[in-house]
Design a protein around this motif. Structure first.
Motif, PDB file in Angstrom:
ATOM      1  N   PRO A  23      22.990  15.976   4.430  1.00  0.00           N
ATOM      2  CA  PRO A  23      23.864  15.395   5.458  1.00  0.00           C
ATOM      3  C   PRO A  23      24.141  16.360   6.605  1.00  0.00           C
ATOM      4  O   PRO A  23      24.771  15.972   7.591  1.00  0.00           O
ATOM      5  N   LEU A  24      23.693  17.615   6.477  1.00  0.00           N
ATOM      6  CA  LEU A  24      23.863  18.553   7.594  1.00  0.00           C
ATOM      7  C   LEU A  24      23.066  18.118   8.815  1.00  0.00           C
ATOM      8  O   LEU A  24      23.421  18.457   9.945  1.00  0.00           O
ATOM      9  N   ILE A  25      21.974  17.360   8.608  1.00  0.00           N
ATOM     10  CA  ILE A  25      21.140  16.903   9.719  1.00  0.00           C
ATOM     11  C   ILE A  25      21.801  15.703  10.379  1.00  0.00           C
ATOM     12  O   ILE A  25      21.925  14.640   9.783  1.00  0.00           O
ATOM     13  N   ARG A  26      22.207  15.896  11.639  1.00  0.00           N
ATOM     14  CA  ARG A  26      22.873  14.821  12.374  1.00  0.00           C
ATOM     15  C   ARG A  26      21.919  14.024  13.255  1.00  0.00           C
ATOM     16  O   ARG A  26      22.187  12.893  13.629  1.00  0.00           O
ATOM     17  N   SER A  27      20.794  14.627  13.619  1.00  0.00           N
ATOM     18  CA  SER A  27      19.791  13.929  14.422  1.00  0.00           C
ATOM     19  C   SER A  27      18.445  14.584  14.138  1.00  0.00           C
ATOM     20  O   SER A  27      18.381  15.793  13.927  1.00  0.00           O
ATOM     21  N   PHE A  28      17.373  13.771  14.130  1.00  0.00           N
ATOM     22  CA  PHE A  28      16.067  14.353  13.837  1.00  0.00           C
ATOM     23  C   PHE A  28      14.959  13.605  14.558  1.00  0.00           C
ATOM     24  O   PHE A  28      15.136  12.463  14.998  1.00  0.00           O
ATOM     25  N   VAL A  29      13.817  14.293  14.681  1.00  0.00           N
ATOM     26  CA  VAL A  29      12.644  13.738  15.355  1.00  0.00           C
ATOM     27  C   VAL A  29      11.435  13.867  14.447  1.00  0.00           C
ATOM     28  O   VAL A  29      11.216  14.917  13.837  1.00  0.00           O
ATOM     29  N   VAL A  30      10.672  12.784  14.369  1.00  0.00           N
ATOM     30  CA  VAL A  30       9.408  12.743  13.626  1.00  0.00           C
ATOM     31  C   VAL A  30       8.310  12.410  14.629  1.00  0.00           C
ATOM     32  O   VAL A  30       8.351  11.356  15.256  1.00  0.00           O
ATOM     33  N   THR A  31       7.324  13.296  14.773  1.00  0.00           N
ATOM     34  CA  THR A  31       6.251  13.083  15.742  1.00  0.00           C
ATOM     35  C   THR A  31       4.909  12.997  15.029  1.00  0.00           C
ATOM     36  O   THR A  31       4.545  13.895  14.263  1.00  0.00           O
ATOM     37  N   CYS A  32       4.197  11.891  15.276  1.00  0.00           N
ATOM     38  CA  CYS A  32       2.848  11.689  14.723  1.00  0.00           C
ATOM     39  C   CYS A  32       2.824  11.831  13.207  1.00  0.00           C
ATOM     40  O   CYS A  32       1.961  12.513  12.640  1.00  0.00           O
ATOM     41  N   MET A  33       3.774  11.183  12.543  1.00  0.00           N
ATOM     42  CA  MET A  33       3.786  11.202  11.077  1.00  0.00           C
ATOM     43  C   MET A  33       4.539   9.976  10.550  1.00  0.00           C
ATOM     44  O   MET A  33       5.489  10.086   9.784  1.00  0.00           O
ATOM     45  N   MET A  34       4.105   8.796  10.971  1.00  0.00           N
ATOM     46  CA  MET A  34       4.763   7.582  10.513  1.00  0.00           C
ATOM     47  C   MET A  34       3.745   6.448  10.437  1.00  0.00           C
ATOM     48  O   MET A  34       3.005   6.193  11.395  1.00  0.00           O
TER      49      MET A  34
ATOM     50  N   THR B 298      21.564  10.209   6.484  1.00  0.00           N
ATOM     51  CA  THR B 298      22.887   9.878   7.028  1.00  0.00           C
ATOM     52  C   THR B 298      22.998  10.304   8.485  1.00  0.00           C
ATOM     53  O   THR B 298      24.090  10.320   9.039  1.00  0.00           O
ATOM     54  N   ALA B 299      21.857  10.666   9.101  1.00  0.00           N
ATOM     55  CA  ALA B 299      21.867  11.120  10.490  1.00  0.00           C
ATOM     56  C   ALA B 299      22.377  10.018  11.411  1.00  0.00           C
ATOM     57  O   ALA B 299      22.186   8.826  11.147  1.00  0.00           O
ATOM     58  N   ASP B 300      23.007  10.431  12.495  1.00  0.00           N
ATOM     59  CA  ASP B 300      23.543   9.471  13.456  1.00  0.00           C
ATOM     60  C   ASP B 300      22.435   8.748  14.208  1.00  0.00           C
ATOM     61  O   ASP B 300      22.512   7.547  14.445  1.00  0.00           O
ATOM     62  N   ARG B 301      21.402   9.508  14.626  1.00  0.00           N
ATOM     63  CA  ARG B 301      20.293   8.923  15.365  1.00  0.00           C
ATOM     64  C   ARG B 301      19.008   9.671  15.041  1.00  0.00           C
ATOM     65  O   ARG B 301      19.046  10.865  14.761  1.00  0.00           O
ATOM     66  N   PHE B 302      17.874   8.965  15.103  1.00  0.00           N
ATOM     67  CA  PHE B 302      16.592   9.629  14.937  1.00  0.00           C
ATOM     68  C   PHE B 302      15.529   8.957  15.801  1.00  0.00           C
ATOM     69  O   PHE B 302      15.624   7.769  16.128  1.00  0.00           O
ATOM     70  N   LEU B 303      14.547   9.755  16.174  1.00  0.00           N
ATOM     71  CA  LEU B 303      13.458   9.318  17.045  1.00  0.00           C
ATOM     72  C   LEU B 303      12.135   9.501  16.316  1.00  0.00           C
ATOM     73  O   LEU B 303      11.885  10.556  15.724  1.00  0.00           O
ATOM     74  N   VAL B 304      11.276   8.481  16.382  1.00  0.00           N
ATOM     75  CA  VAL B 304       9.904   8.582  15.881  1.00  0.00           C
ATOM     76  C   VAL B 304       8.959   8.377  17.057  1.00  0.00           C
ATOM     77  O   VAL B 304       9.086   7.391  17.796  1.00  0.00           O
TER      78      VAL B 304
ATOM     79  N   ASP C 241       9.268  16.824  25.910  1.00  0.00           N
ATOM     80  CA  ASP C 241      10.382  16.622  26.841  1.00  0.00           C
ATOM     81  C   ASP C 241      11.277  15.486  26.362  1.00  0.00           C
ATOM     82  O   ASP C 241      12.512  15.587  26.395  1.00  0.00           O
ATOM     83  N   GLU C 242      10.660  14.375  25.934  1.00  0.00           N
ATOM     84  CA  GLU C 242      11.446  13.246  25.427  1.00  0.00           C
ATOM     85  C   GLU C 242      12.240  13.650  24.193  1.00  0.00           C
ATOM     86  O   GLU C 242      13.429  13.313  24.059  1.00  0.00           O
ATOM     87  N   ALA C 243      11.597  14.387  23.287  1.00  0.00           N
ATOM     88  CA  ALA C 243      12.261  14.777  22.040  1.00  0.00           C
ATOM     89  C   ALA C 243      13.447  15.691  22.310  1.00  0.00           C
ATOM     90  O   ALA C 243      14.527  15.521  21.723  1.00  0.00           O
ATOM     91  N   ALA C 244      13.272  16.670  23.208  1.00  0.00           N
ATOM     92  CA  ALA C 244      14.366  17.583  23.527  1.00  0.00           C
ATOM     93  C   ALA C 244      15.525  16.846  24.190  1.00  0.00           C
ATOM     94  O   ALA C 244      16.696  17.118  23.895  1.00  0.00           O
ATOM     95  N   SER C 245      15.202  15.910  25.077  1.00  0.00           N
ATOM     96  CA  SER C 245      16.248  15.129  25.732  1.00  0.00           C
ATOM     97  C   SER C 245      17.020  14.292  24.718  1.00  0.00           C
ATOM     98  O   SER C 245      18.251  14.192  24.769  1.00  0.00           O
ATOM     99  N   PHE C 246      16.297  13.708  23.756  1.00  0.00           N
ATOM    100  CA  PHE C 246      16.934  12.901  22.719  1.00  0.00           C
ATOM    101  C   PHE C 246      17.880  13.754  21.887  1.00  0.00           C
ATOM    102  O   PHE C 246      19.037  13.377  21.631  1.00  0.00           O
ATOM    103  N   LEU C 247      17.424  14.921  21.457  1.00  0.00           N
ATOM    104  CA  LEU C 247      18.253  15.785  20.624  1.00  0.00           C
ATOM    105  C   LEU C 247      19.435  16.334  21.403  1.00  0.00           C
ATOM    106  O   LEU C 247      20.547  16.460  20.868  1.00  0.00           O
ATOM    107  N   ARG C 248      19.216  16.643  22.671  1.00  0.00           N
ATOM    108  CA  ARG C 248      20.323  17.127  23.494  1.00  0.00           C
ATOM    109  C   ARG C 248      21.403  16.056  23.613  1.00  0.00           C
ATOM    110  O   ARG C 248      22.603  16.328  23.502  1.00  0.00           O
ATOM    111  N   GLN C 249      20.964  14.816  23.810  1.00  0.00           N
ATOM    112  CA  GLN C 249      21.914  13.715  23.965  1.00  0.00           C
ATOM    113  C   GLN C 249      22.753  13.501  22.710  1.00  0.00           C
ATOM    114  O   GLN C 249      23.964  13.226  22.801  1.00  0.00           O
ATOM    115  N   HIS C 250      22.133  13.663  21.556  1.00  0.00           N
ATOM    116  CA  HIS C 250      22.823  13.303  20.320  1.00  0.00           C
ATOM    117  C   HIS C 250      23.405  14.482  19.549  1.00  0.00           C
ATOM    118  O   HIS C 250      24.120  14.279  18.562  1.00  0.00           O
TER     119      HIS C 250
END
Length: 399
Positions: free
Chosen positions: A275-286, A323-329, A375-384
């Motif tokens: 639960p320490l992870i509040r936001s995460f990104v998965v790139t090219c692995m889905m 339990t992360a608040d938001r995540f990007l794939v 760039d998209e991933a960093a912007s997403f993580l910065r936002q959340h």
């Protein structure tokens, strides 16, 4: 075997002679079985996370996170181009020490949102997180990361970033100097192919050829020990997350993870386990499991294909266990490792989950983490992970 029949199975030896002693199949990790045998399984804070931990057989990270943090050694520190990079290491209690890099904007003491940057598989185990940091890994960075030392670049965006070698890579690699017989035979075959085309392999190339064959042996050992290859990587990643949470200048309430390819899978698993992870990104692995059969099975390692994991649901459904608040794939439409229909179906499954936590994006091109995707991933993580834009990023004209 009938009495008197020469014992020549499984290794070198002439008829009528006893085989030479078998070399260790887990060189450098002979203490691994006792470590796993003495530990309980990882205890998650949710039922969904516990089911995943049990399916992967994740051993508990050291019970006292402070004990690992107390073992952290600062080996060197330097500042270049506005980023301070500290070379650090720690001991997990089995196998070799874990090597890592900790990066943050120069002159910023925090508290900063923390990111665990998870390196890819790439079939290159002679190194690990160095591909995200070290200029000497420029060839791999050019091929897979748009020419950027990705973790260093993330720190320049205002994050405190930890990039570590996980189980079986880099500083945590197995000792294959005297390789087990099956691995040695595979390497001899590879050497023959190199000789045919006039290639003289480097020490790293020789190691990576051995490690590619050896991964099957490691997965077998993990299964016998009641864990899995992915479960052991998750163990190392959980320990690294605890290290990150305790480092100076890191806001432990704003932690995230990000990874490309195999690192993306590790990011998903880590978020579901902690639960320490509040936001995460998965790139090219889905993708979906069924899309891998029959043509894409050999495109992937044991990081993705753990026996029994599908009993918990399809691969995209594992993301919902966090339990992360938001995540990007992020998906690559011409990805050589995933069919487009599998990626589209995974996206549809995640969108239908109805949680509102998921964002997905499709990109042209093959299996690579391009600078636009970064760039998209960093912007997403910065936002959340940050309540406001970073002053550092504004001062340097960065989005």
């Amino acid at each position: 075997m009938n009495p008197g029949t020469p014992d020549t199975t499984g290794g070198p030896g002439s008829p009528g002679t006893r085989p030479a002693p078998r070399p260790s199949a887990i060189g450098g990790y002979e203490d691994w079985p006792s470590y796993v045998g003495a530990r309980r399984r990882h205890v998650a804070e949710t039922t969904a996370g516990q089911e995943l931990a049990d399916a992967l057989g994740v051993p508990a990270a050291p019970a006292d996170p402070a004990a690992v943090r107390d073992s952290v050694v600062l080996e060197s520190e330097e500042t270049h181009d506005g980023v301070t990079t500290s070379r650090v290491s720690w001991q997990l209690g089995f196998g070799p020490r874990t090597g890592a890099w900790f990066m943050r904007p120069a002159g910023r003491t925090g508290p900063l949102p923390g990111l665990l940057a998870l390196h890819c598989h790439a079939g290159i185990k002679s190194g690990g997180a160095d591909r995200l940091v070290d200029p000497r890994a420029a060839d791999l960075q050019q091929r897979l990361y748009g020419g950027r030392p990705f973790a260093t670049w993330l720190a320049a965006q205002g994050f405190a970033v930890l990039a570590h070698d996980t189980f079986s890579w880099g500083s945590r690699r197995f000792d294959l100097g005297t390789a087990p017989w099956r691995t040695a035979a595979a390497v001899e075959g590879r050497k023959a192919l190199w000789r045919e085309v006039g290639v003289v392999p480097s020490a790293a190339e020789l190691y990576d050829a051995a490690a590619a064959a050896h991964e099957d042996t490691v997965a077998k050992a993990a299964g016998l020990l009641g864990t899995s290859f992915a479960g052991m990587a998750a163990h190392d990643d959980l320990a690294a997350l605890n290290v990150l949470a305790g480092l100076p200048g890191v806001d432990a309430g704003r932690l995230g993870s990000i990874g490309f390819s195999g690192g993306g899978g590790r990011s998903l698993i880590l978020a579901a386990l902690s639960p320490l992870i509040r936001s995460f990104v998965v790139t090219c692995m889905m993708t979906t499991y069924r899309s891998l059969i029959p043509a894409y099975l050999d495109a992937h390692s044991w990081l993705l294909q753990t026996p029994g994991l599908s009993r918990l649901g399809d691969y995209p459904e594992l993301a919902a266990r966090s339990t992360a608040d938001r995540f990007l794939v992020q998906y690559a439409l011409a990805d050589e490792l995933f069919p487009e229909d599998g990626m589209r179906d995974a996206d549809a499954t995640l969108r239908a989950s109805g949680t509102g936590r998921y964002s997905g994006s499709f990109w042209p091109g093959g299996h690579a983490f391009t600078t636009d995707m970064q760039d998209e991933a960093a912007s997403f993580l910065r936002q959340h992970l940050s309540p406001a834009p970073f002053a550092f990023a504004r001062q340097n004209g960065q989005s």
